[in-house]
Design an enzyme around this catalytic site. Structure first.
Site, PDB file in Angstrom:
ATOM      1  N   ASP A  57      -7.334  -4.589   5.643  1.00 24.43           N
ATOM      2  CA  ASP A  57      -6.405  -3.541   6.094  1.00 24.43           C
ATOM      3  C   ASP A  57      -6.918  -2.149   5.718  1.00 24.43           C
ATOM      4  O   ASP A  57      -7.273  -1.909   4.555  1.00 24.43           O
ATOM      5  CB  ASP A  57      -5.034  -3.761   5.470  1.00 24.43           C
ATOM      6  CG  ASP A  57      -4.472  -5.157   5.761  1.00 24.43           C
ATOM      7  OD1 ASP A  57      -5.270  -6.111   5.872  1.00 24.43           O
ATOM      8  OD2 ASP A  57      -3.248  -5.291   5.848  1.00 24.43           O
ATOM      9  N   HIS A  80      -5.240   0.972   7.119  1.00 27.56           N
ATOM     10  CA  HIS A  80      -4.050   1.830   7.087  1.00 27.56           C
ATOM     11  C   HIS A  80      -4.367   3.329   7.082  1.00 27.56           C
ATOM     12  O   HIS A  80      -3.974   4.069   6.179  1.00 27.56           O
ATOM     13  CB  HIS A  80      -3.183   1.472   5.885  1.00 27.56           C
ATOM     14  CG  HIS A  80      -2.324   0.259   6.116  1.00 27.56           C
ATOM     15  ND1 HIS A  80      -1.418   0.177   7.142  1.00 27.56           N
ATOM     16  CD2 HIS A  80      -2.254  -0.920   5.444  1.00 27.56           C
ATOM     17  CE1 HIS A  80      -0.818  -0.993   7.101  1.00 27.56           C
ATOM     18  NE2 HIS A  80      -1.311  -1.689   6.095  1.00 27.56           N
ATOM     19  N   ASP A 102      -4.104  -3.933  10.915  1.00 29.68           N
ATOM     20  CA  ASP A 102      -3.395  -2.913  10.129  1.00 29.68           C
ATOM     21  C   ASP A 102      -4.267  -1.685   9.898  1.00 29.68           C
ATOM     22  O   ASP A 102      -4.431  -1.209   8.771  1.00 29.68           O
ATOM     23  CB  ASP A 102      -2.892  -3.496   8.805  1.00 29.68           C
ATOM     24  CG  ASP A 102      -1.540  -4.191   8.963  1.00 29.68           C
ATOM     25  OD1 ASP A 102      -1.126  -4.405  10.123  1.00 29.68           O
ATOM     26  OD2 ASP A 102      -0.912  -4.521   7.949  1.00 29.68           O
ATOM     27  N   ASN A 142       0.341  -6.777  12.075  1.00 31.27           N
ATOM     28  CA  ASN A 142       1.753  -6.512  12.334  1.00 31.27           C
ATOM     29  C   ASN A 142       2.035  -5.030  12.559  1.00 31.27           C
ATOM     30  O   ASN A 142       2.953  -4.671  13.308  1.00 31.27           O
ATOM     31  CB  ASN A 142       2.632  -7.049  11.195  1.00 31.27           C
ATOM     32  CG  ASN A 142       2.293  -6.443   9.847  1.00 31.27           C
ATOM     33  OD1 ASN A 142       1.148  -6.529   9.385  1.00 31.27           O
ATOM     34  ND2 ASN A 142       3.266  -5.842   9.195  1.00 31.27           N
ATOM     35  N   HIS A 143       1.251  -4.147  11.966  1.00 29.72           N
ATOM     36  CA  HIS A 143       1.514  -2.724  12.170  1.00 29.72           C
ATOM     37  C   HIS A 143       1.056  -2.252  13.547  1.00 29.72           C
ATOM     38  O   HIS A 143       1.604  -1.266  14.070  1.00 29.72           O
ATOM     39  CB  HIS A 143       0.879  -1.906  11.047  1.00 29.72           C
ATOM     40  CG  HIS A 143       1.663  -1.968   9.775  1.00 29.72           C
ATOM     41  ND1 HIS A 143       2.645  -1.056   9.455  1.00 29.72           N
ATOM     42  CD2 HIS A 143       1.643  -2.868   8.761  1.00 29.72           C
ATOM     43  CE1 HIS A 143       3.184  -1.375   8.285  1.00 29.72           C
ATOM     44  NE2 HIS A 143       2.591  -2.478   7.851  1.00 29.72           N
ATOM     45  N   HIS A 156      -4.670 -11.842  11.039  1.00 23.23           N
ATOM     46  CA  HIS A 156      -4.112 -10.902  10.073  1.00 23.23           C
ATOM     47  C   HIS A 156      -3.271 -11.584   9.005  1.00 23.23           C
ATOM     48  O   HIS A 156      -3.478 -11.377   7.802  1.00 23.23           O
ATOM     49  CB  HIS A 156      -3.278  -9.839  10.789  1.00 23.23           C
ATOM     50  CG  HIS A 156      -2.717  -8.801   9.879  1.00 23.23           C
ATOM     51  ND1 HIS A 156      -3.514  -7.880   9.221  1.00 23.23           N
ATOM     52  CD2 HIS A 156      -1.439  -8.539   9.491  1.00 23.23           C
ATOM     53  CE1 HIS A 156      -2.752  -7.106   8.475  1.00 23.23           C
ATOM     54  NE2 HIS A 156      -1.493  -7.475   8.617  1.00 23.23           N
TER      55      HIS A 156
END
Length: 374
Positions: free
Chosen positions: A75, A77, A113, A148-149, A253
């Protein structure tokens, strides 16, 4: 010790294969990146010619990458600085600030993500696309799976969006308009100009003053235009998989379960891609692929394999191990690599090394973990 978010599969103890192949431990020197070669756990050298990479599915579901070093990165982000650091340490990105692919025939997999919690999301997406173009010219490749993001943002759920990312969306939408119909060029080039646009944003903050709420609304509208099903960035995300199998490793993920495999991972990938592209509309709006994107046991939300085993009873560990083995057998894979759940102990494997957990919260918007050498 500080941590990072990528994992080098050549550098890991290999899980037992169906032929009971003995484990081989090679020196590990990466953070949360797994580097693995499909033949014997070692990277080929000496200029030996490798067979071409073969991709099946749209978006990709099955990839044959004979003899390649495979690096998986967790991830990100929205943290561009940490992203560059991870990719440099993985040996695929130049350290001269030119964002050049130096990985040769390496295959890079990013586990989703990229969005939320940081302010350079589009820049990271642009960087990875640029690296993929460069990698393919050298016999390598870059793959991404959605997390999921990504699916949350396509649904219009902006709860975890960093304020700077709304600004980036406004800037990018304005910038891409300059390219008229050439979206591809605008998107790939964004990584080279995004920092300048960000600096311009900072210099105009005083101008907005009490009108910052108007500026934020502008950013929300821009993000909605880009991320809604059929939007330009949603269509970019639609190019990527939910589940990806490369050689005998499966990447996703959150985590793959037996009923996902029974439903069909190629089917899952197609349905999510169609939804993101706005091509599965119903009278009530876009039909969201529930099995992949919604619910605690969906592919992008599942945390079954990432739970702290010290909190589990022995029978629970046995149950999870059984589910994992059943899943791997069903998809004919050696092991699974997942992100999604930050690992406080760093990159690790569990359940006879059938699962590798490589999210260590590297983004400054999560844990701000830094590189470690194991």
């Amino acid at each position: 010790m500080s941590k990072m978010a990528s994992l080098c599969l050549n550098s890991l103890p290999l899980p037992p294969s169906s032929q009971s192949q003995p484990k081989k431990l090679v020196e590990t020197s990466l953070f949360s990146s797994v580097s693995y070669n499909s033949t014997n756990g070692l990277v080929k050298g000496g200029g030996e010619s490798l067979k071409p990479i073969v991709i099946s599915g749209n978006p990709p579901t099955y990839v044959s990458a004979p003899g390649r070093r495979i690096v998986a990165v967790g991830d990100l982000h929205g943290d561009l600085e940490q992203t560059r650091c991870a990719l440099e340490m993985a040996g695929v990105l130049s350290n001269d600030g030119q964002d050049l692919w130096v990985g040769g025939e390496t295959v890079l997999v990013q586990l989703g993500d990229i969005l939320d919690r940081g302010e350079d999301e589009i820049a990271i997406l642009s960087l990875l696309r640029s690296l993929d173009i460069q990698a393919k010219s050298q016999g390598g490749a870059v793959f991404q799976v959605n997390g999921n993001h990504e699916t949350m943002n396509v649904e219009g759920d902006f709860r975890y969006v960093d304020p700077g990312s709304f600004d980036e969306c406004s800037d990018f939408l304005e910038y891409s308009d300059e390219y008229q119909d050439d979206w591809e060029e605008a998107f790939v080039n964004w990584i080279g100009v995004s920092s300048r646009w960000k600096e311009n944003q900072k210099s105009t903050q005083n101008y907005w003053g009490p009108w910052n709420i108007v500026k934020r609304q502008k950013g929300v509208i821009a993000r909605s235009i880009l991320m809604r099903p059929g939007g330009k960035l949603a269509c970019e995300l639609a190019r990527h998989s939910i589940v990806l199998k490369i050689n005998d490793w499966v990447f996703c993920h959150g985590g793959l379960l037996p009923h996902h495999v029974e439903y069909g991972i190629d089917r899952i990938n197609r349905e999510v891609s169609l939804w993101m592209r706005g091509l599965n509309e119903t009278d009530d709006g876009p039909r969201i692929p529930f099995l992949a994107t919604r619910g605690y046991d969906s592919v992008v939300w599942n945390r079954l394999y990432s739970r702290d085993s010290s909190e589990l009873e022995d029978y629970q560990v046995e149950q999870i191990n059984s589910i994992l083995e059943e899943t791997l057998q069903a998809v004919d894979a050696r092991a699974m690599v997942v992100g999604h759940t930050p690992q406080m102990e760093g990159v690790n494997c569990k359940y006879n090394c059938n699962i590798w957990r490589i999210d260590v919260g590297m983004s400054s918007g999560v844990l701000n973990s830094m590189p470690e050498h194991c």
